[in-house]
Design an enzyme around this catalytic site. Structure first.
Site, PDB file in Angstrom:
ATOM      1  N   ASN A 201       0.873  -1.179   0.000  1.00 40.50           N
ATOM      2  CA  ASN A 201       0.000   0.000   0.000  1.00 40.50           C
ATOM      3  C   ASN A 201       0.909   1.229   0.000  1.00 40.50           C
ATOM      4  O   ASN A 201       1.536   1.531   1.001  1.00 40.50           O
ATOM      5  CB  ASN A 201      -0.900  -0.029   1.249  1.00 40.50           C
ATOM      6  CG  ASN A 201      -1.716   1.244   1.396  1.00 40.50           C
ATOM      7  OD1 ASN A 201      -1.777   2.067   0.474  1.00 40.50           O
ATOM      8  ND2 ASN A 201      -2.359   1.395   2.550  1.00 40.50           N
ATOM      9  N   TRP A 202       0.950   1.893  -1.142  1.00 33.44           N
ATOM     10  CA  TRP A 202       1.885   3.021  -1.277  1.00 33.44           C
ATOM     11  C   TRP A 202       1.362   4.294  -0.606  1.00 33.44           C
ATOM     12  O   TRP A 202       2.068   5.288  -0.547  1.00 33.44           O
ATOM     13  CB  TRP A 202       2.179   3.300  -2.762  1.00 33.44           C
ATOM     14  CG  TRP A 202       2.903   2.185  -3.444  1.00 33.44           C
ATOM     15  CD1 TRP A 202       3.358   1.026  -2.869  1.00 33.44           C
ATOM     16  CD2 TRP A 202       3.265   2.097  -4.829  1.00 33.44           C
ATOM     17  NE1 TRP A 202       3.967   0.237  -3.811  1.00 33.44           N
ATOM     18  CE2 TRP A 202       3.927   0.882  -5.025  1.00 33.44           C
ATOM     19  CE3 TRP A 202       3.079   2.952  -5.927  1.00 33.44           C
ATOM     20  CZ2 TRP A 202       4.417   0.480  -6.269  1.00 33.44           C
ATOM     21  CZ3 TRP A 202       3.559   2.553  -7.168  1.00 33.44           C
ATOM     22  CH2 TRP A 202       4.220   1.331  -7.332  1.00 33.44           C
ATOM     23  N   LYS A 203       0.101   4.279  -0.193  1.00 34.53           N
ATOM     24  CA  LYS A 203      -0.518   5.456   0.434  1.00 34.53           C
ATOM     25  C   LYS A 203      -0.297   6.693  -0.467  1.00 34.53           C
ATOM     26  O   LYS A 203      -0.271   6.537  -1.692  1.00 34.53           O
ATOM     27  CB  LYS A 203       0.021   5.635   1.860  1.00 34.53           C
ATOM     28  CG  LYS A 203      -0.146   4.344   2.686  1.00 34.53           C
ATOM     29  CD  LYS A 203       0.120   4.486   4.151  1.00 34.53           C
ATOM     30  CE  LYS A 203      -0.061   3.138   4.831  1.00 34.53           C
ATOM     31  NZ  LYS A 203       0.087   3.174   6.278  1.00 34.53           N
TER      32      LYS A 203
ATOM     33  N   HIS B 290      -9.510   1.218   5.228  1.00 38.67           N
ATOM     34  CA  HIS B 290      -8.189   1.362   5.850  1.00 38.67           C
ATOM     35  C   HIS B 290      -8.312   2.306   7.052  1.00 38.67           C
ATOM     36  O   HIS B 290      -9.086   3.272   7.014  1.00 38.67           O
ATOM     37  CB  HIS B 290      -7.180   1.927   4.839  1.00 38.67           C
ATOM     38  CG  HIS B 290      -5.778   1.860   5.329  1.00 38.67           C
ATOM     39  ND1 HIS B 290      -5.272   2.766   6.234  1.00 38.67           N
ATOM     40  CD2 HIS B 290      -4.782   0.966   5.097  1.00 38.67           C
ATOM     41  CE1 HIS B 290      -4.025   2.446   6.525  1.00 38.67           C
ATOM     42  NE2 HIS B 290      -3.702   1.345   5.846  1.00 38.67           N
TER      43      HIS B 290
ATOM     44  N   GLU C  93      -6.585   4.652   8.120  1.00 39.92           N
ATOM     45  CA  GLU C  93      -6.344   6.081   7.851  1.00 39.92           C
ATOM     46  C   GLU C  93      -7.594   6.729   7.252  1.00 39.92           C
ATOM     47  O   GLU C  93      -7.890   7.894   7.508  1.00 39.92           O
ATOM     48  CB  GLU C  93      -5.115   6.241   6.927  1.00 39.92           C
ATOM     49  CG  GLU C  93      -3.827   5.983   7.705  1.00 39.92           C
ATOM     50  CD  GLU C  93      -2.699   5.385   6.891  1.00 39.92           C
ATOM     51  OE1 GLU C  93      -2.730   5.443   5.650  1.00 39.92           O
ATOM     52  OE2 GLU C  93      -1.771   4.835   7.524  1.00 39.92           O
TER      53      GLU C  93
ATOM     54  N   GLU D 187      -5.062  -4.878  10.551  1.00 41.04           N
ATOM     55  CA  GLU D 187      -4.006  -3.887  10.745  1.00 41.04           C
ATOM     56  C   GLU D 187      -4.255  -3.156  12.065  1.00 41.04           C
ATOM     57  O   GLU D 187      -5.047  -2.194  12.096  1.00 41.04           O
ATOM     58  CB  GLU D 187      -4.005  -2.873   9.601  1.00 41.04           C
ATOM     59  CG  GLU D 187      -3.794  -3.491   8.236  1.00 41.04           C
ATOM     60  CD  GLU D 187      -3.280  -2.468   7.234  1.00 41.04           C
ATOM     61  OE1 GLU D 187      -2.195  -2.706   6.687  1.00 41.04           O
ATOM     62  OE2 GLU D 187      -3.935  -1.443   7.011  1.00 41.04           O
TER      63      GLU D 187
ATOM     64  N   GLY E 281       2.849   2.248  10.790  1.00 43.75           N
ATOM     65  CA  GLY E 281       3.801   3.350  10.647  1.00 43.75           C
ATOM     66  C   GLY E 281       4.552   3.698  11.920  1.00 43.75           C
ATOM     67  O   GLY E 281       5.212   4.723  11.996  1.00 43.75           O
TER      68      GLY E 281
ATOM     69  N   SER F  93       3.767  -2.217  10.263  1.00 47.58           N
ATOM     70  CA  SER F  93       5.222  -2.294  10.429  1.00 47.58           C
ATOM     71  C   SER F  93       5.815  -3.643  10.013  1.00 47.58           C
ATOM     72  O   SER F  93       6.766  -4.137  10.633  1.00 47.58           O
ATOM     73  CB  SER F  93       5.617  -1.941  11.869  1.00 47.58           C
ATOM     74  OG  SER F  93       5.242  -0.611  12.168  1.00 47.58           O
TER      75      SER F  93
ATOM     76  N   GLY G  95       3.026  -1.128   4.210  1.00 48.65           N
ATOM     77  CA  GLY G  95       3.110   0.293   3.863  1.00 48.65           C
ATOM     78  C   GLY G  95       4.550   0.679   3.584  1.00 48.65           C
ATOM     79  O   GLY G  95       5.094   0.421   2.510  1.00 48.65           O
ATOM     80  N   GLY G  96       5.200   1.272   4.583  1.00 46.13           N
ATOM     81  CA  GLY G  96       6.537   1.829   4.428  1.00 46.13           C
ATOM     82  C   GLY G  96       7.536   0.923   3.717  1.00 46.13           C
ATOM     83  O   GLY G  96       8.235   1.355   2.784  1.00 46.13           O
TER      84      GLY G  96
HETATM   85  P1  13P Z   1       3.247   0.312   7.612  1.00 45.94           P
HETATM   86  O1  13P Z   1       3.745  -0.975   7.012  1.00 45.94           O
HETATM   87  O2  13P Z   1       3.990   1.512   7.133  1.00 45.94           O
HETATM   88  O3  13P Z   1       3.157   0.214   9.104  1.00 45.94           O
HETATM   89  O4  13P Z   1       1.740   0.527   7.077  1.00 45.94           O
HETATM   90  C1  13P Z   1       0.842  -0.513   7.160  1.00 45.94           C
HETATM   91  C2  13P Z   1      -0.377  -0.167   6.398  1.00 45.94           C
HETATM   92  O5  13P Z   1      -1.120   0.724   6.791  1.00 45.94           O
HETATM   93  C3  13P Z   1      -0.641  -0.876   5.152  1.00 45.94           C
HETATM   94  O6  13P Z   1      -1.929  -0.654   4.683  1.00 45.94           O
END
Ligand code: 13P
Length: 256
Positions: free
Chosen positions: A9-11, A95, A97, A168, A174, A214, A235-236
């Site tokens: 997920n590149w956000k 999600h 966020e 999640e 994050g 993470s 994500g990251g």
């Molecule tokens: P991180 O891997 O950066 O913690 O993010 C997880 C995420 O929200 C994937 O959708």
């Protein structure tokens, strides 16, 4: 046997040219991957180009969001049909966020999932997870159960074949703090039990449940060893080609 899925997920990261460059490099690095399903979720502006590059590879493309209406006067929104026309096969729904910053309620999540299922080929990835406050108050299962029940309300057994769930925990996203494999397994097991209760055991056994929060090359292996963890939503660590590919390769090895 459930397939292992590694999803990035590149956000709100990567411009169109950065996304194209990543997709081209990814294509070259995954030509020996046979068992692991790979998904990347770029920003809307890059969906069509990334899909075009990755077609006929192991990697599929997902959108990070969509609207629940088919079309109309919703300035700034993107429909299921639009993302499908760009070659998307997945969409992230609910999600944390989006729940946190964009008022994405369980009702909206449910409507989005139902809309996505009216397309030919889009599989919704329903994201659920508790906050630290909810965990510390002992409410994890209650929160997850509500998100699962309301998010999937009214779906038929046939529609459930297209659903993926991602657990999640909000406190792990994050933050660098990953849920321990035991903590993650406990919730994944609970999600599968909840699905058995709402639908049946066959649906629950077939459902892929991804862990997110993470995830990185150093911890993905122990997470994937858990019996109810079928992959990662990352994500990251999915933004850098090397670490994303490393995690795909670890998943592939574990599938052997
Ligand atoms: P991180 O891997 O950066 O913690 O993010 C997880 C995420 O929200 C994937 O959708």
């Amino acid at each position: 046997m459930r397939k292992t899925i590694i999803a990035g997920n590149w956000k709100m990261n990567k411009t169109k040219s950065e996304s194209i460059a990543f997709a081209k490099d990814l294509k070259n690095k995954i030509d020996k991957i046979e068992k692991t399903d790979v998904i990347v979720c770029p920003g809307f502006v890059s969906l069509c180009s990334v899909s075009e590059i990755l077609k006929e590879t192991r990697a599929n493309v997902g959108a990070q969001n969509m609207h629940w209406e088919p079309s109309g006067a919703y300035t700034g929104e993107v429909s299921a049909e639009m993302i499908e026309s760009c070659g998307c096969q997945y969409v992230l729904v609910g999600h944390s966020e989006r729940r946190q910053y964009f008022d994405e309620t369980d009702d909206k999540v449910n409507n989005k999932i139902k809309r996505a299922l009216t397309t030919c080929c889009i599989s919704p990835i329903l994201c659920v997870g508790e906050t630290l406050e909810q965990r510390e108050a002992g409410k994890t299962n209650k929160v997850i159960e509500k998100q699962i029940k309301q998010g999937l309300e009214g779906l038929s057994h046939a529609q459930m074949q297209r659903i993926i769930v991602a657990y999640e925990p909000v406190w792990a996203i994050g933050t660098g703090v990953t849920a321990t494999p035991e903590q993650a397994q406990e919730v994944h097991g609970f999600i599968r039990k909840t699905i058995t209760m709402i639908f049946d055991e066959q649906i629950a056994e077939k459902l892929s449940i991804l862990y997110g929060g993470s995830v990185k090359p150093s911890n993905i292996s122990e997470l994937l060893h858990q019996k109810d963890i079928d992959g990662g939503l990352i994500g990251g660590a999915s933004l850098k080609l090397d670490s994303f590919v490393e995690m795909i390769e670890i998943a592939e090895q574990l599938s052997n």
